[in-house]
Scaffold this motif. Structure first.
Motif: not given
Length: 268
Positions: A232-238, A251-257
């Protein structure tokens, strides 16, 4: 919970396979840890140990034997110049995420086995060898934890009124960008730990936010993203969009979990 995608394979069988291999690799890593090992610095200045290499060989062999039609891509093979064509569906393996933690004698290191379909992480298994924990997740179905106390479903939660419980990378603890990101936000606690362990603490409701401002690779995040989103959470890019796979160079960009968020609250 994120809606279940229509998949051209038996996801439950593949999740059970990934879970078994993650647990068996954890046993192998613990055995190497107990008897001692050497740490080598790779060309990109990141560390690697016998445990990374042995666990990857074991996992990739198991995946390729059981699912020969699904490509399996491992961190150490890529580092050694071996290219595997990914296709529409493929495995991404980080055999020991948090090698710095492992080499330093700390406990926050993980084994990550994720499955990507149509550029989306759809299922994942993660073991935390030092804690004897196994986390699994299947998008649209749920996420689970198995440890010494048994087996049960886990869910991400809304942030408490006391403030965000934030986990940040130990390696980037002094990054000034973290202070900039936290400015103006109500912070209840801030902890720094290594590896993908941060993801599962959010998936099980023990933390709320993990801002990743430094570089990561797709095998670092595929399994934990599937578990977080299944919980039920999220992993989102900029841009506030779900992190996707199949990017150039892995390569991944910065993200917010994040844990659960009210509708319209995605703000990376």
């Amino acid at each position: 919970m994120t809606l279940s995608p229509v998949l051209p394979f038996d996801a439950n069988t593949l999740l059970a396979l990934a879970a078994r291999l993650a647990e068996e690799a954890a046993t192998l890593i613990n055995d190497i840890r107990h008897r001692g090992f050497e740490t080598i610095i790779k060309a990109d200045r990141s560390p690697v140990t016998e445990a990374d290499q042995a666990a990857e060989r074991y996992i990739l062999s198991g995946l390729r034997s059981a699912t020969p039609d699904i490509p399996a891509i491992g961190e150490e093979e890529v580092a050694n110049g071996l290219f595997v064509e990914p296709g529409e569906t493929y495995w991404l393996v980080d055999p020991l995420d948090g090698t710095r933690e492992f080499a330093a004698g700390r406990d926050d290191f993980t084994v990550n086995i994720g499955l990507v379909h149509n550029n989306r992480a759809v299922l994942g298994a993660m073991s935390l060898p030092a804690y004897d924990q196994l986390y699994t997740g299947l998008i649209g179905k749920g996420a689970w934890r198995r440890d010494r106390n048994g087996h049960g479903e886990i869910t991400a939660v809304l942030p408490p009124e006391s403030g965000l419980r934030i986990l940040a990378s130990r390696h980037y603890a002094d990054d000034p960008r973290l202070k900039e990101w936290l400015a103006g936000r109500k912070v209840g606690s801030l902890g720094n730990i290594g590896s993908a362990a941060k993801f599962v603490r959010i998936a099980e409701g023990a933390a709320d936010f993990y801002p990743r401002l430094g570089p990561t690779m797709e095998w670092d995040t595929a399994a934990p993203q599937a578990i977080v989103e299944a919980a039920g959470g999220h992993v989102l890019d900029e841009q506030g969009k779900p992190l996707r796979y199949g990017k150039p160079g892995w390569f991944n960009p910065p993200f917010l979990c994040t844990g659960r968020q009210p509708a319209g609250a995605h703000d990376a």
